[in-house]
Design a protein around this motif. Structure first.
Motif, PDB file in Angstrom:
ATOM      1  N   MET A   1       3.892   3.011  -8.729  1.00  0.00           N
ATOM      2  CA  MET A   1       2.521   3.036  -8.209  1.00  0.00           C
ATOM      3  C   MET A   1       2.389   1.967  -7.121  1.00  0.00           C
ATOM      4  SD  MET A   1      -1.078   2.682 -10.299  1.00  0.00           S
ATOM      5  CE  MET A   1      -0.867   4.279 -11.079  1.00  0.00           C
ATOM      6  N   ILE A   2       2.092   2.396  -5.910  1.00  0.00           N
ATOM      7  CA  ILE A   2       1.965   1.493  -4.777  1.00  0.00           C
ATOM      8  C   ILE A   2       0.518   1.520  -4.280  1.00  0.00           C
ATOM      9  CG2 ILE A   2       2.756   0.946  -2.443  1.00  0.00           C
ATOM     10  CD1 ILE A   2       4.903   0.566  -4.581  1.00  0.00           C
ATOM     11  N   GLY A   3      -0.130   0.396  -4.363  1.00  0.00           N
ATOM     12  CA  GLY A   3      -1.523   0.307  -3.946  1.00  0.00           C
ATOM     13  C   GLY A   3      -1.624   0.138  -2.437  1.00  0.00           C
ATOM     14  N   ILE A   4      -1.928   1.214  -1.733  1.00  0.00           N
ATOM     15  CA  ILE A   4      -2.050   1.134  -0.272  1.00  0.00           C
ATOM     16  C   ILE A   4      -3.207   0.213   0.106  1.00  0.00           C
ATOM     17  CG2 ILE A   4      -2.376   2.440   1.865  1.00  0.00           C
ATOM     18  CD1 ILE A   4       0.243   3.062   0.370  1.00  0.00           C
ATOM     19  N   SER A   5      -4.334   0.379  -0.569  1.00  0.00           N
ATOM     20  CA  SER A   5      -5.486  -0.491  -0.273  1.00  0.00           C
ATOM     21  C   SER A   5      -5.212  -1.923  -0.716  1.00  0.00           C
ATOM     22  CB  SER A   5      -6.740   0.054  -0.969  1.00  0.00           C
ATOM     23  OG  SER A   5      -6.487   0.369  -2.326  1.00  0.00           O
ATOM     24  N   LYS A   6      -4.536  -2.089  -1.851  1.00  0.00           N
ATOM     25  CA  LYS A   6      -4.226  -3.426  -2.342  1.00  0.00           C
ATOM     26  C   LYS A   6      -3.295  -4.171  -1.388  1.00  0.00           C
ATOM     27  CE  LYS A   6      -4.355  -2.236  -7.320  1.00  0.00           C
ATOM     28  NZ  LYS A   6      -4.262  -0.777  -7.323  1.00  0.00           N
ATOM     29  N   LEU A   7      -2.251  -3.464  -0.932  1.00  0.00           N
ATOM     30  CA  LEU A   7      -1.201  -4.114  -0.155  1.00  0.00           C
ATOM     31  C   LEU A   7      -1.470  -4.060   1.345  1.00  0.00           C
ATOM     32  CD1 LEU A   7       1.888  -2.742  -2.134  1.00  0.00           C
ATOM     33  CD2 LEU A   7       0.674  -4.896  -2.475  1.00  0.00           C
ATOM     34  N   PRO A 207     -14.562   6.657  -5.546  1.00  0.00           N
ATOM     35  CA  PRO A 207     -13.987   5.330  -5.290  1.00  0.00           C
ATOM     36  C   PRO A 207     -12.469   5.248  -5.263  1.00  0.00           C
ATOM     37  CG  PRO A 207     -14.736   5.470  -7.561  1.00  0.00           C
ATOM     38  CD  PRO A 207     -15.163   6.747  -6.888  1.00  0.00           C
ATOM     39  N   ARG A 208     -11.765   6.298  -5.736  1.00  0.00           N
ATOM     40  CA  ARG A 208     -10.314   6.125  -5.917  1.00  0.00           C
ATOM     41  C   ARG A 208      -9.585   7.443  -5.678  1.00  0.00           C
ATOM     42  NH1 ARG A 208      -6.388   5.600 -10.573  1.00  0.00           N
ATOM     43  NH2 ARG A 208      -5.321   3.585 -10.357  1.00  0.00           N
ATOM     44  N   VAL A 209      -8.375   7.335  -5.128  1.00  0.00           N
ATOM     45  CA  VAL A 209      -7.512   8.504  -4.989  1.00  0.00           C
ATOM     46  C   VAL A 209      -6.064   8.075  -5.202  1.00  0.00           C
ATOM     47  CG1 VAL A 209      -7.321   8.245  -2.469  1.00  0.00           C
ATOM     48  CG2 VAL A 209      -6.835  10.464  -3.533  1.00  0.00           C
ATOM     49  N   LYS A 254     -12.114   1.899  -0.429  1.00  0.00           N
ATOM     50  CA  LYS A 254     -11.682   2.810  -1.491  1.00  0.00           C
ATOM     51  C   LYS A 254     -10.355   2.307  -2.057  1.00  0.00           C
ATOM     52  CE  LYS A 254     -15.007   5.790  -0.538  1.00  0.00           C
ATOM     53  NZ  LYS A 254     -16.143   6.025  -1.471  1.00  0.00           N
ATOM     54  N   GLU A 255     -10.103   2.622  -3.324  1.00  0.00           N
ATOM     55  CA  GLU A 255      -8.815   2.297  -3.929  1.00  0.00           C
ATOM     56  C   GLU A 255      -7.880   3.480  -3.681  1.00  0.00           C
ATOM     57  OE1 GLU A 255      -6.946   0.711  -8.173  1.00  0.00           O
ATOM     58  OE2 GLU A 255      -9.053   1.319  -8.050  1.00  0.00           O
ATOM     59  N   VAL A 256      -6.836   3.257  -2.896  1.00  0.00           N
ATOM     60  CA  VAL A 256      -5.905   4.315  -2.507  1.00  0.00           C
ATOM     61  C   VAL A 256      -4.506   3.920  -2.964  1.00  0.00           C
ATOM     62  CG1 VAL A 256      -4.945   5.664  -0.591  1.00  0.00           C
ATOM     63  CG2 VAL A 256      -7.342   4.864  -0.497  1.00  0.00           C
ATOM     64  N   LEU A 257      -3.859   4.812  -3.718  1.00  0.00           N
ATOM     65  CA  LEU A 257      -2.531   4.538  -4.238  1.00  0.00           C
ATOM     66  C   LEU A 257      -1.601   5.721  -3.999  1.00  0.00           C
ATOM     67  CD1 LEU A 257      -4.828   3.772  -6.749  1.00  0.00           C
ATOM     68  CD2 LEU A 257      -2.868   2.342  -7.334  1.00  0.00           C
ATOM     69  N   THR A 258      -0.306   5.418  -3.909  1.00  0.00           N
ATOM     70  CA  THR A 258       0.710   6.465  -3.974  1.00  0.00           C
ATOM     71  C   THR A 258       1.514   6.240  -5.247  1.00  0.00           C
ATOM     72  OG1 THR A 258       2.347   5.209  -2.689  1.00  0.00           O
ATOM     73  CG2 THR A 258       0.833   6.670  -1.475  1.00  0.00           C
ATOM     74  N   VAL A 259       1.995   7.326  -5.825  1.00  0.00           N
ATOM     75  CA  VAL A 259       2.615   7.267  -7.153  1.00  0.00           C
ATOM     76  C   VAL A 259       3.915   8.080  -7.163  1.00  0.00           C
ATOM     77  CG1 VAL A 259       2.209   7.604  -9.634  1.00  0.00           C
ATOM     78  CG2 VAL A 259       0.265   7.188  -8.106  1.00  0.00           C
ATOM     79  N   ASN A 261       7.034   7.373  -6.108  1.00  0.00           N
ATOM     80  CA  ASN A 261       8.106   7.166  -5.141  1.00  0.00           C
ATOM     81  C   ASN A 261       8.004   5.723  -4.659  1.00  0.00           C
ATOM     82  OD1 ASN A 261       9.996   7.113  -3.063  1.00  0.00           O
ATOM     83  ND2 ASN A 261       9.586   9.229  -2.460  1.00  0.00           N
ATOM     84  N   HIS A 262       8.869   4.872  -5.198  1.00  0.00           N
ATOM     85  CA  HIS A 262       8.756   3.439  -4.900  1.00  0.00           C
ATOM     86  C   HIS A 262       9.401   3.040  -3.589  1.00  0.00           C
ATOM     87  CE1 HIS A 262       6.629   2.004  -8.465  1.00  0.00           C
ATOM     88  NE2 HIS A 262       7.147   3.077  -9.023  1.00  0.00           N
ATOM     89  N   ALA A 263       9.938   4.008  -2.848  1.00  0.00           N
ATOM     90  CA  ALA A 263      10.320   3.731  -1.465  1.00  0.00           C
ATOM     91  C   ALA A 263       9.085   3.427  -0.624  1.00  0.00           C
ATOM     92  CB  ALA A 263      11.074   4.924  -0.879  1.00  0.00           C
ATOM     93  N   ASP A 264       7.917   3.839  -1.122  1.00  0.00           N
ATOM     94  CA  ASP A 264       6.671   3.570  -0.397  1.00  0.00           C
ATOM     95  C   ASP A 264       6.437   2.069  -0.212  1.00  0.00           C
ATOM     96  OD1 ASP A 264       6.373   6.292  -0.501  1.00  0.00           O
ATOM     97  OD2 ASP A 264       4.686   6.278  -1.908  1.00  0.00           O
ATOM     98  N   GLY A 265       6.887   1.261  -1.177  1.00  0.00           N
ATOM     99  CA  GLY A 265       6.688  -0.184  -1.077  1.00  0.00           C
ATOM    100  C   GLY A 265       7.419  -0.792   0.109  1.00  0.00           C
ATOM    101  N   PRO A 266       8.764  -0.638   0.199  1.00  0.00           N
ATOM    102  CA  PRO A 266       9.482  -1.137   1.366  1.00  0.00           C
ATOM    103  C   PRO A 266       8.994  -0.527   2.679  1.00  0.00           C
ATOM    104  CG  PRO A 266      11.015  -0.658  -0.400  1.00  0.00           C
ATOM    105  CD  PRO A 266       9.678  -0.157  -0.854  1.00  0.00           C
ATOM    106  N   TYR A 267       8.638   0.766   2.663  1.00  0.00           N
ATOM    107  CA  TYR A 267       8.168   1.399   3.893  1.00  0.00           C
ATOM    108  C   TYR A 267       6.886   0.729   4.381  1.00  0.00           C
ATOM    109  CZ  TYR A 267       6.997   5.071   7.238  1.00  0.00           C
ATOM    110  OH  TYR A 267       6.706   5.750   8.403  1.00  0.00           O
TER     111      TYR A 267
END
Length: 392
Positions: A1-7, A207-209, A254-259, A261-267
């Motif tokens: 789980m990669i928090g796009i809005s968080k990060l 609020p979240r996706v 908004k809270e936006v996450l991708t789930v 695929n943890h390659a999303d973090g380095p990308y």
């Protein structure tokens, strides 16, 4: 789980996590992924029965009665064990969890035992009466699956009118004051609708996706050939980051996450390194806390029949059954070689994963997808879209 809005958008700082000592029992729900103790968030597929027939359903659910589901009493014993073990969240899923009449009773039992109760639903059965009951219980979150706008979603669900019913369920939760969000599984059939989903978040005050990468399990295995290519995935991630930033720039957070695929973090980190090196350093600290894929460690699954799995997609491998042994005992038993391996996947992954410089923040990505595509549990995840230059 990669928090796009968080990060990417700076909604979370490393200090936000450290002030809670990174203890899962103290962290707010939106920071749980950064815990150091990795007490497992548990998905319980409380029923296999479902009122829809989605083309990508990982449990291959149908609207029929399935035998051997845990009874209410067995479920309470399981939940009490999870609470005593320190699991911070139980996610009631299915099939369609609202098709079990004891869902409110069991959600209340979880809350009374100090757990956060979350529901994953198709939203069709979220009536005002049911939502008001969930509000009284103290439900933490309702995730509603929307896999596109009206026409796309209805095709995915196999029922005309499913989109309208699900959207009404979202509105009912929102109006009752229950945090609600959208779950969207990305593939070639619906990627063109991602922009419209962002428009919907803004228009409907959702609020979240969570944008899920496709995992090849259940009926979803038939969509393997329709998974996004590496280049398509990169374009989608750029779009998600661009649209999230646009919302934040306009004061609409908004809270936006991708789930999944943890390659999303380095990308995400590599993009920030070009745009904002100072924030990139903070993001790297958060990614190291996150540790990447947590299946079999900080994330687990219990099926309708009590079988314990590393995650909800990996049903061909069971570590035991809660009818014979408590989940806490099964989860802690490292005499099982695979369970021991999943506690530190970095020691066992092979190929480009083993030498990848992002292994510490990716955790070897998704093992269920690697096995489904290659037959090898420890092979590289074929959905990793980072280039050779990016991983050296």
């Amino acid at each position: 789980m990669i928090g796009i809005s968080k990060l990417y958008c700076g909604a979370v700082e490393p200090g936000d996590v450290l002030r809670y000592n990174r203890e899962s029992g103290k962290l707010p729900s939106h920071l749980l992924q950064f815990s150091k103790d990795k007490k497992p968030v548990v998905v319980w597929n409380m029923t296999r029965r479902c009122n829809l027939k989605c083309v990508h359903c990982y449990s291959s659910s149908q609207n029929i009665k399935y035998e051997d589901e845990l009874t209410t009493a067995e479920a309470k014993a399981m939940i009490a064990d999870l609470a005593a073990f320190g699991s911070p969240v139980i996610l009631f899923s299915g099939g369609e969890p609202l098709m079990r009449k004891d869902l409110p009773e069991l959600a209340q039992f979880a809350v009374d035992h100090g757990m956060r109760a979350v529901i994953s639903t198709n939203g069709v059965l979220l009536t005002k009466k049911r939502v008001e009951q969930f509000k009284r219980i103290g439900l933490s979150y309702v995730g509603v699956s929307l896999d596109g706008m009206r026409e796309t979603h209805d095709l995915f669900r196999g029922r005309k009118g499913a989109f309208a019913a699900s959207l009404q369920g979202i509105r009912t939760c929102r109006d009752a004051g229950i945090k609600v969000g959208v779950r969207f599984t990305m593939n070639r059939r619906n990627a063109a609708d991602i922009g419209a989903i962002f428009d919907l978040l803004e228009k409907e005050d959702i609020p979240r996706v969570c944008f899920y990468h496709l995992v090849y399990a259940g009926r979803g295995s038939k969509l393997m050939e329709e998974d996004l290519s590496h280049e398509e995935t990169r374009r989608v991630l750029d779009l998600i980051m661009d649209r999230t930033k646009d919302l934040f720039d306009r004061g609409i957070e908004k809270e936006v996450l991708t789930v999944d695929n943890h390659a999303d973090g380095p990308y995400l980190y590599l993009r920030l390194l070009k745009e904002n090196p100072q924030r990139a350093a903070e993001v790297m600290e958060l990614l190291q806390m996150n540790e990447g894929n947590s299946s079999g460690n900080g994330f687990g699954c219990i099926s309708w029949d009590g079988e314990v799995h590393a995650d909800q997609f990996w049903r061909n491998i069971s570590f035991g059954n809660v009818r014979q042994r408590p989940f806490s005992e099964i989860w802690s038993d490292k005499s099982n070689d695979l369970m021991a391996g999943l506690k530190d996947k970095k020691l066992y992954v092979t190929g480009k994963c083993k030498t990848c410089r992002w292994l510490e923040v990716c955790g070897g990505n998704f093992r269920a997808r690697a096995e489904a595509a290659t037959g090898d549990i420890w092979a590289p995840d074929p959905a990793c879209y980072l280039t050779d230059d990016e991983i050296k």
